[in-house]
Design an enzyme around this catalytic site. Sequence first.
Site, PDB file in Angstrom:
ATOM      1  N   TYR A   1     -12.247  -2.958  -1.265  1.00  0.00           N
ATOM      2  CA  TYR A   1     -11.408  -3.863  -0.466  1.00  0.00           C
ATOM      3  C   TYR A   1     -11.088  -3.198   0.879  1.00  0.00           C
ATOM      4  CZ  TYR A   1      -6.965  -5.568   1.345  1.00  0.00           C
ATOM      5  OH  TYR A   1      -5.967  -5.990   2.179  1.00  0.00           O
TER       6      TYR A   1
ATOM      7  N   SER B   1      -5.355  -4.536   7.509  1.00  0.00           N
ATOM      8  CA  SER B   1      -4.446  -3.975   6.517  1.00  0.00           C
ATOM      9  C   SER B   1      -4.259  -2.488   6.766  1.00  0.00           C
ATOM     10  CB  SER B   1      -5.081  -4.196   5.139  1.00  0.00           C
ATOM     11  OG  SER B   1      -4.462  -3.392   4.180  1.00  0.00           O
TER      12      SER B   1
ATOM     13  N   LYS C   1     -12.092  -4.067   4.998  1.00  0.00           N
ATOM     14  CA  LYS C   1     -11.174  -4.199   6.142  1.00  0.00           C
ATOM     15  C   LYS C   1     -11.581  -3.237   7.262  1.00  0.00           C
ATOM     16  CE  LYS C   1      -8.676  -7.540   4.611  1.00  0.00           C
ATOM     17  NZ  LYS C   1      -8.736  -8.883   5.233  1.00  0.00           N
TER      18      LYS C   1
HETATM   19  C1  UD1 Z   1      -2.894  -2.916  -0.815  1.00  0.00           C
HETATM   20  C2  UD1 Z   1      -2.982  -2.487   0.636  1.00  0.00           C
HETATM   21  C3  UD1 Z   1      -2.257  -3.498   1.499  1.00  0.00           C
HETATM   22  C4  UD1 Z   1      -2.812  -4.900   1.225  1.00  0.00           C
HETATM   23  C5  UD1 Z   1      -2.711  -5.222  -0.260  1.00  0.00           C
HETATM   24  C6  UD1 Z   1      -3.396  -6.520  -0.577  1.00  0.00           C
HETATM   25  C7  UD1 Z   1      -3.064  -0.073   0.676  1.00  0.00           C
HETATM   26  C8  UD1 Z   1      -2.308   1.182   0.920  1.00  0.00           C
HETATM   27  N1  UD1 Z   1      -2.366  -1.185   0.800  1.00  0.00           N
HETATM   28  O1  UD1 Z   1      -1.582  -2.883  -1.176  1.00  0.00           O
HETATM   29  O2  UD1 Z   1      -2.416  -3.166   2.829  1.00  0.00           O
HETATM   30  O3  UD1 Z   1      -2.054  -5.832   1.945  1.00  0.00           O
HETATM   31  O4  UD1 Z   1      -3.380  -4.222  -0.998  1.00  0.00           O
HETATM   32  O5  UD1 Z   1      -3.344  -6.780  -1.944  1.00  0.00           O
HETATM   33  O6  UD1 Z   1      -4.241  -0.073   0.391  1.00  0.00           O
HETATM   34  N2  UD1 Z   1       2.092  -1.286  -8.646  1.00  0.00           N
HETATM   35  C9  UD1 Z   1       2.559  -0.965  -9.902  1.00  0.00           C
HETATM   36  N3  UD1 Z   1       2.476  -1.903 -10.874  1.00  0.00           N
HETATM   37  C10 UD1 Z   1       1.949  -3.154 -10.669  1.00  0.00           C
HETATM   38  C11 UD1 Z   1       1.484  -3.479  -9.388  1.00  0.00           C
HETATM   39  C12 UD1 Z   1       1.561  -2.516  -8.389  1.00  0.00           C
HETATM   40  O7  UD1 Z   1       3.039   0.139 -10.130  1.00  0.00           O
HETATM   41  O8  UD1 Z   1       1.878  -3.942 -11.635  1.00  0.00           O
HETATM   42  C13 UD1 Z   1       2.191  -0.288  -7.575  1.00  0.00           C
HETATM   43  C14 UD1 Z   1       0.823   0.120  -7.013  1.00  0.00           C
HETATM   44  O9  UD1 Z   1       0.260   1.163  -7.742  1.00  0.00           O
HETATM   45  C15 UD1 Z   1       1.229   0.519  -5.591  1.00  0.00           C
HETATM   46  C16 UD1 Z   1       2.431  -0.370  -5.264  1.00  0.00           C
HETATM   47  O10 UD1 Z   1       2.909  -0.860  -6.515  1.00  0.00           O
HETATM   48  O11 UD1 Z   1       1.665   1.845  -5.595  1.00  0.00           O
HETATM   49  C17 UD1 Z   1       2.048  -1.555  -4.407  1.00  0.00           C
HETATM   50  O12 UD1 Z   1       0.905  -2.171  -4.984  1.00  0.00           O
HETATM   51  P1  UD1 Z   1       0.370  -3.592  -4.487  1.00  0.00           P
HETATM   52  O13 UD1 Z   1       1.509  -4.530  -4.344  1.00  0.00           O
HETATM   53  O14 UD1 Z   1      -0.756  -3.979  -5.360  1.00  0.00           O
HETATM   54  O15 UD1 Z   1      -0.133  -3.321  -3.024  1.00  0.00           O
HETATM   55  P2  UD1 Z   1      -1.087  -2.152  -2.459  1.00  0.00           P
HETATM   56  O16 UD1 Z   1      -2.181  -1.874  -3.407  1.00  0.00           O
HETATM   57  O17 UD1 Z   1      -0.252  -1.037  -1.961  1.00  0.00           O
END
Ligand code: UD1
Length: 343
Positions: free
Chosen positions: A152, A127, A156
């Site tokens: 997490y 990841s 990785k």
């Molecule tokens: C993280 C990892 C990614 C991995 C994934 C697995 C990092 C940078 N990325 O993704 O490589 O594949 O986990 O789960 O560590 N968000 C909101 N509201 C929500 C949900 C998410 O605002 O209800 C925002 C989060 O704060 C983030 C973005 O959306 O900024 C993406 O979040 P998410 O889809 O959970 O993935 P990552 O945490 O970026």
Amino acid sequence: MNKKILVTGATGYIGSHTLVDLIEQGYEAVSLDNESNSSKDVLDAVKEITGYRCPHHTVDLCDYNDTREVFLQHGEIKGIIHFAALKAVGESVGQPLRYYENNLVSLLNILKLSQEFNVEAFVFSSSCTVYGDVSTSPVDENTPWQEAASPYGQTKQMGEKIIENVIPTTNIKAINLRYFNPAGAHPCGLIGESPRNAPQNLVPVITETAIGKRKDMTVFGDDYSTRDGSCIRDYIHVCDLAHAHTLALDYIFSKKQNKPVEVFNLGIGDGLSVLEIIRTFEEVTGESLNYRIGPRRPGDVVAIFSNYEKAKKELGWSPQYNVKDIMKTAWIWEKNRQKLLNI
Ligand code: UD1
């Protein structure tokens, strides 16, 4: 004869899309999953798409003996794609021990068995989280790692390190694929992200909110130092990602890989903010999303997107879908999911 590939975590989101791609590209896929966050029912849909029913094993990789039985039953497993892992950033902050134990013990077991049973190719689900909280993007494969922002992410980083140490002492060739943010669904609308537990990733949270399964959703922070204050990520369509796994196996089997371990970034090469993603969803679907701005989520990095030139050059991979396709297919899936799974 088609090469037999054992796919761990096969009934999960990326796993199920990869089964389809593998079968379509002429591999013989064997499915393994403990179904803790997925269901083997997805294999019906995989059969509907490809015409092939994968043999399936409901096995927990942390159980070495049960996993060994699968190898004994199948003999001749030439390749492994190792997806099975816990993957929620926020959850891992509250349950670090569970994350370390599950993600690392399973990896050690599958590596031991790969060595014992003379597997040739090992593809690991890594990841972009391994880069930690980077100060600039795009990141390429040589960008130095920062401290991982969550347990997490640590699993990785450790997973890649374990592979880097172990693989050169074996006859196996390995590829670590660093995914950015997988999203979207197969365009046929029969498979998509369908976790047993409430999804925590942005795109399924958006679609569940739009369909009314959730009353509203929260944007985790709008006070980051980004163009609109929300976090920036690189969203990559799950079918593009799935195909990269097939290409990674092809790369090893066709003896193009010289080093014991190779690493590839898989992203679209562009960063979008959470608020931009929400706007794209609203624009593409005509739905209006009930969201509010909330506090930052622990473990989140500010901004990260990829340079994927290496995958393009070496694997011949490039993304075929854009962010609008991601939103369209995710929405088609959400609507179908209600009907197909009766939820
Ligand atoms: C993280 C990892 C990614 C991995 C994934 C697995 C990092 C940078 N990325 O993704 O490589 O594949 O986990 O789960 O560590 N968000 C909101 N509201 C929500 C949900 C998410 O605002 O209800 C925002 C989060 O704060 C983030 C973005 O959306 O900024 C993406 O979040 P998410 O889809 O959970 O993935 P990552 O945490 O970026």
